[in-house]
Scaffold this active site. Structure first.
Site, mmCIF file in Angstrom:
data_model
loop_
_atom_site.group_PDB
_atom_site.id
_atom_site.type_symbol
_atom_site.label_atom_id
_atom_site.label_comp_id
_atom_site.label_asym_id
_atom_site.label_seq_id
_atom_site.Cartn_x
_atom_site.Cartn_y
_atom_site.Cartn_z
ATOM 1 C CG ASN A 82 -2.150 -0.853 1.008
ATOM 2 O OD1 ASN A 82 -2.271 -1.519 -0.013
ATOM 3 N ND2 ASN A 82 -3.057 -0.836 1.953
ATOM 4 C CD GLN A 93 -2.806 9.034 -5.979
ATOM 5 O OE1 GLN A 93 -3.580 9.943 -5.705
ATOM 6 N NE2 GLN A 93 -2.985 8.227 -7.004
ATOM 7 C CD GLU A 152 -3.858 14.461 1.937
ATOM 8 O OE1 GLU A 152 -4.584 13.581 1.496
ATOM 9 O OE2 GLU A 152 -2.725 14.260 2.361
ATOM 10 C CG HIS A 184 -9.840 7.823 -0.920
ATOM 11 N ND1 HIS A 184 -10.333 8.772 -1.778
ATOM 12 C CD2 HIS A 184 -8.731 8.345 -0.363
ATOM 13 C CE1 HIS A 184 -9.525 9.825 -1.748
ATOM 14 N NE2 HIS A 184 -8.549 9.585 -0.890
ATOM 15 N NE ARG A 206 -9.032 10.386 3.090
ATOM 16 C CZ ARG A 206 -7.851 9.844 2.941
ATOM 17 N NH1 ARG A 206 -7.644 8.605 3.329
ATOM 18 N NH2 ARG A 206 -6.872 10.515 2.403
ATOM 19 C CG HIS A 215 -8.181 4.488 0.962
ATOM 20 N ND1 HIS A 215 -7.324 4.296 -0.090
ATOM 21 C CD2 HIS A 215 -7.663 5.522 1.678
ATOM 22 C CE1 HIS A 215 -6.337 5.185 -0.029
ATOM 23 N NE2 HIS A 215 -6.510 5.920 1.040
ATOM 24 N NE ARG A 270 -6.261 6.883 6.619
ATOM 25 C CZ ARG A 270 -5.611 7.027 5.453
ATOM 26 N NH1 ARG A 270 -4.295 7.021 5.437
ATOM 27 N NH2 ARG A 270 -6.262 7.134 4.323
HETATM 28 C C1 LIG Z 1 -3.818 4.241 -3.156
HETATM 29 C C2 LIG Z 1 -3.422 4.561 -1.736
HETATM 30 C C3 LIG Z 1 -3.070 5.859 -1.395
HETATM 31 C C4 LIG Z 1 -2.712 6.176 -0.084
HETATM 32 N N1 LIG Z 1 -2.313 7.449 0.215
HETATM 33 C C5 LIG Z 1 -1.873 7.727 1.475
HETATM 34 C C6 LIG Z 1 -1.334 8.993 1.794
HETATM 35 O O1 LIG Z 1 -1.222 9.870 0.953
HETATM 36 N N2 LIG Z 1 -0.922 9.216 3.067
HETATM 37 C C7 LIG Z 1 -1.008 8.272 4.044
HETATM 38 O O2 LIG Z 1 -0.615 8.526 5.181
HETATM 39 N N3 LIG Z 1 -1.501 7.042 3.750
HETATM 40 C C8 LIG Z 1 -1.914 6.751 2.504
HETATM 41 N N4 LIG Z 1 -2.398 5.504 2.215
HETATM 42 C C9 LIG Z 1 -2.364 4.487 3.249
HETATM 43 C C10 LIG Z 1 -0.934 4.046 3.453
HETATM 44 O O3 LIG Z 1 -0.295 3.950 2.198
HETATM 45 C C11 LIG Z 1 -0.848 2.713 4.155
HETATM 46 O O4 LIG Z 1 -1.663 2.700 5.277
HETATM 47 C C12 LIG Z 1 0.577 2.443 4.591
HETATM 48 O O5 LIG Z 1 1.444 2.592 3.499
HETATM 49 C C13 LIG Z 1 0.672 1.052 5.172
HETATM 50 O O6 LIG Z 1 2.020 0.726 5.326
HETATM 51 P P1 LIG Z 1 2.384 -0.681 5.914
HETATM 52 O O7 LIG Z 1 3.858 -0.747 5.940
HETATM 53 O O8 LIG Z 1 1.646 -0.902 7.159
HETATM 54 O O9 LIG Z 1 1.769 -1.732 4.872
HETATM 55 P P2 LIG Z 1 2.009 -1.900 3.308
HETATM 56 O O10 LIG Z 1 2.720 -0.754 2.743
HETATM 57 O O11 LIG Z 1 0.723 -2.277 2.700
HETATM 58 O O12 LIG Z 1 2.981 -3.165 3.243
HETATM 59 C C14 LIG Z 1 2.491 -4.446 3.550
HETATM 60 C C15 LIG Z 1 3.545 -5.449 3.155
HETATM 61 O O13 LIG Z 1 3.248 -6.714 3.734
HETATM 62 C C16 LIG Z 1 3.448 -7.729 2.763
HETATM 63 N N5 LIG Z 1 2.658 -8.892 3.165
HETATM 64 C C17 LIG Z 1 1.320 -8.951 3.434
HETATM 65 N N6 LIG Z 1 0.984 -10.198 3.804
HETATM 66 C C18 LIG Z 1 2.115 -10.943 3.783
HETATM 67 C C19 LIG Z 1 2.412 -12.300 4.051
HETATM 68 N N7 LIG Z 1 1.465 -13.187 4.401
HETATM 69 N N8 LIG Z 1 3.689 -12.721 3.931
HETATM 70 C C20 LIG Z 1 4.679 -11.869 3.537
HETATM 71 N N9 LIG Z 1 4.443 -10.567 3.251
HETATM 72 C C21 LIG Z 1 3.183 -10.116 3.381
HETATM 73 C C22 LIG Z 1 3.016 -7.074 1.471
HETATM 74 O O14 LIG Z 1 3.490 -7.781 0.369
HETATM 75 C C23 LIG Z 1 3.649 -5.690 1.665
HETATM 76 O O15 LIG Z 1 5.016 -5.736 1.338
HETATM 77 C C24 LIG Z 1 -2.748 5.169 0.906
HETATM 78 C C25 LIG Z 1 -3.097 3.868 0.559
HETATM 79 C C26 LIG Z 1 -3.429 3.555 -0.750
HETATM 80 C C27 LIG Z 1 -3.783 2.152 -1.098
#
Ligand SMILES: Cc1cc2nc3c(=O)[nH]c(=O)nc-3n(C[C@H](O)[C@H](O)[C@H](O)COP(=O)(O)OP(=O)(O)OC[C@H]3O[C@@H](n4cnc5c(N)ncnc54)[C@H](O)[C@@H]3O)c2cc1C
Length: 532
Positions: A49, A54, A121, A249, A296, A357, A392
């Site tokens: 994610n 963005q 935002e 979203h 949102r 989202h 959020r």
């Molecule tokens: C389109 C979009 C736009 C966004 N824009 C914003 C923004 O502008 N600002 C903001 O603050 N947030 C934003 N968000 C939310 C934010 O991006 C996420 O909440 C945040 O990046 C989550 O980070 P994370 O490290 O927790 O998880 P992620 O970045 O989702 O990483 C999860 C990881 O876990 C791995 N994984 C999952 N299950 C397994 C498994 N069983 N075994 C091994 N690996 C696994 C995946 O492959 C991935 O590498 C947005 C989200 C999206 C989808």
């Protein structure tokens, strides 16, 4: 190729990190100076994610903004369910984490005078969102992956799927959810290319597996977001909370059939774009005094209401009145994407719909990112920290991910040497299993799951819809468990099982909440001052 070879030797690492988004990578970078790290990711390292984020990351970096304002905006958005101490802690630690990102090579946009180019935002009372054009997440991932690849102690293992956490349960102990001494010794991990399952032993395990968007038909999340970490922790009898709060979203690009849905960042509304119905009328004034920049949940429900009232497929986001060159300079990715569909956003409004989202709830962690299971930490979207409460605030999630990775790393480093490897863990046992059933059984169950969640557990809920969802989910739960028992483990089957598991938690917690609050809106308990 389908047979899974048995595990021969367990692999040992001081730290096992599951997930390679911002939470996982930043945790790994912070602990790697002190021990060995295996970072497993189920597809390619960049797919997360985080990559798709963005808008940017919220932090107070200059006057007239203040911690107090950021705290109040977060609390206001969270609709009474935020943990105030957590909010204060995260907001005040934000600037330090921005410095860490800069140290790792992250490039935030700046103004000609060298200060951060801050965006605003929905729900923010000030301009405080640091960003890299409209590709903030991609830039974060570029910087962190480069750092991690260059670190001698970090083993980046792509296409490695974590199946289950290893706890006393695997030693034959009966573990109950009430038990307060459950320990995590690592995880069973499937090497997808080799079809081998490894026992990965660790002193400390960090879950950073991200969100659950794919339990819905329309989502901005990439296909990796199937709730694996939440589900693994739940199966291991760890605490999971607030799952009813799924954020939709308001503005995903309306392009039927595209998965994941392309997000039109809230920053575009912050920049001045206006929501309109298809006949060109602005409608948000009917719902909130902040109009298109209301939080949102309010905007998503307003769009949902307008679409349903008018029987239309989408509403419009109008940026045609904005200065064209400036618009394209700030939102090049959105412009490019729209142009591929023949939409020139300088001249035409963009069709948009709400899409699943972000998950506000998840694995319960304390302020040091510790879960209820010993030696198991978690961070990022997979967790419930108390920061978001019932909703959020935009751009607080990247912030939460990096703050909790930092706090988890600090705490784990103080303790990890006292944790020994558990050497008596048995290898994964897949005796008695056979070839998997045809893929159609898995893909069809997944579609049914998504239909149930979208039709009954979406933006607007009711007791009847939730009951119906629960009953239908039970059927596919039973069918999938039967399939799992007799099949060779595969990523697809595990993901389906995990997705059903988290859907069950969303429904269960939604049924328990007898009120409308934040992202959970139910027709049976409508709040007077909220929209239907
Ligand atoms: C389109 C979009 C736009 C966004 N824009 C914003 C923004 O502008 N600002 C903001 O603050 N947030 C934003 N968000 C939310 C934010 O991006 C996420 O909440 C945040 O990046 C989550 O980070 P994370 O490290 O927790 O998880 P992620 O970045 O989702 O990483 C999860 C990881 O876990 C791995 N994984 C999952 N299950 C397994 C498994 N069983 N075994 C091994 N690996 C696994 C995946 O492959 C991935 O590498 C947005 C989200 C999206 C989808």
């Amino acid at each position: 190729m389908w047979y899974v070879k048995k595990n021969i030797m367990a692999r040992k690492y001081d730290f096992l990190v599951i997930g390679s988004g911002l939470a996982g990578l930043s945790f790994a970078l912070k602990v790697a100076e002190h021990g060995t790290v295996a970072l497993v990711s189920k597809t390619k390292i960049s797919e997360s994610n985080t990559w798709y984020a963005q808008g940017g990351i919220a932090a107070v970096t200059s006057f007239p903004d203040s911690y107090e304002k950021h705290i109040n905006d977060t609390l206001d958005c969270g609709d009474g369910l935020c943990d105030i101490e957590t909010v204060e802690m995260v907001v005040s630690e934000a600037p330090k984490q921005i410095s860490e990102l800069l140290k790792w090579g992250m490039r935030f946009d700046t103004t000609p005078d060298g200060t951060f180019d801050l965006a605003r935002e929905g729900g923010h009372s000030e301009y405080r969102v640091l960003h890299h054009k409209d590709r903030t997440g991609t830039e974060i991932m570029r910087a962190l992956i480069e750092e991690a690849r260059n670190h001698k102690n970090i083993h980046l293992l792509d296409h490695h799927f974590a199946i289950d956490l290893i706890t006393q349960h695997h030693l034959g102990s009966t573990v109950t959810r009430q038990m307060d001494n459950i320990e995590c010794y690592g995880a069973y991990v499937l090497d997808v290319h080799r079809n081998e399952i490894s026992t990965m032993l660790s002193r400390v395990t960090f879950i950073a597996t991200g969100g659950i968007g794919n339990i819905y038909q329309t989502t901005t999340n990439p296909v990796i977001a199937t709730g694996d970490g939440v589900s693994m922790v739940y199966r291991a009898k760890g605490l999971v909370e607030n799952m009813e709060f799924v954020q939709f979203h308001p503005t995903a690009l309306y392009n039927p059939g595209e998965r994941p849905s392309f997000l039109i960042t809230e920053a575009l509304r912050g920049h001045g774009a206006i929501l309109r119905t298809n006949d060109g009328k602005e409608f948000m004034h009917k719902y909130d005094k902040r109009h298109s920049l209301a939080p949102r949940d309010i905007v998503a429900r307003a769009i949902d209401t307008e679409i349903k009232l008018r029987g239309e497929d989408h509403v419009l986001l109008d940026a045609t009145h904005l200065e064209p060159e400036n618009l394209i300079a700030h939102f090049p990715t959105i412009h490019e994407k729209c142009m591929t569909l023949g939409i020139d956003m300088r001249k035409q409004p963009i069709p948009v719909v709400p899409a699943a989202h972000y998950l506000c709830g998840g694995i319960r962690v304390d302020k040091n990112a510790q879960t209820s299971i010993k030696r198991l930490y978690a961070g990022g979207e997979a967790t419930y920290t108390g920061l978001h409460g019932a909703n959020r605030l935009a751009s607080n999630s990247l912030l939460e991910a990096i703050v909790y990775a930092d706090r988890g790393a600090t705490h784990a480093l103080e303790n990890f040497r006292s944790f020994t490897f558990n050497e008596v863990i048995p290898a994964w046992n897949d005796e008695g299993t056979r070839l998997p059933e045809e893929m159609i059984l898995i893909t069809q169950e997944f579609k049914e799951l998504q239909a149930i969640m979208t039709n009954y557990v979406g933006i607007v809920r009711s007791n009847l819809r939730l009951k119906r969802a629960f009953e239908r989910l039970e059927i596919i739960y039973r069918e999938t468990e039967e399939l799992y028992e007799k099949s060779v483990v595969s990523t697809q089957l595990c993901e389906l099982r995990n997705a059903i598991n988290v859907a069950y938690l969303v429904i269960k917690m939604a049924r328990r909440r007898k009120e409308s609050r934040g992202l959970h809106y139910t027709l049976d308990f409508p709040n007077k001052n909220r929209i239907v």
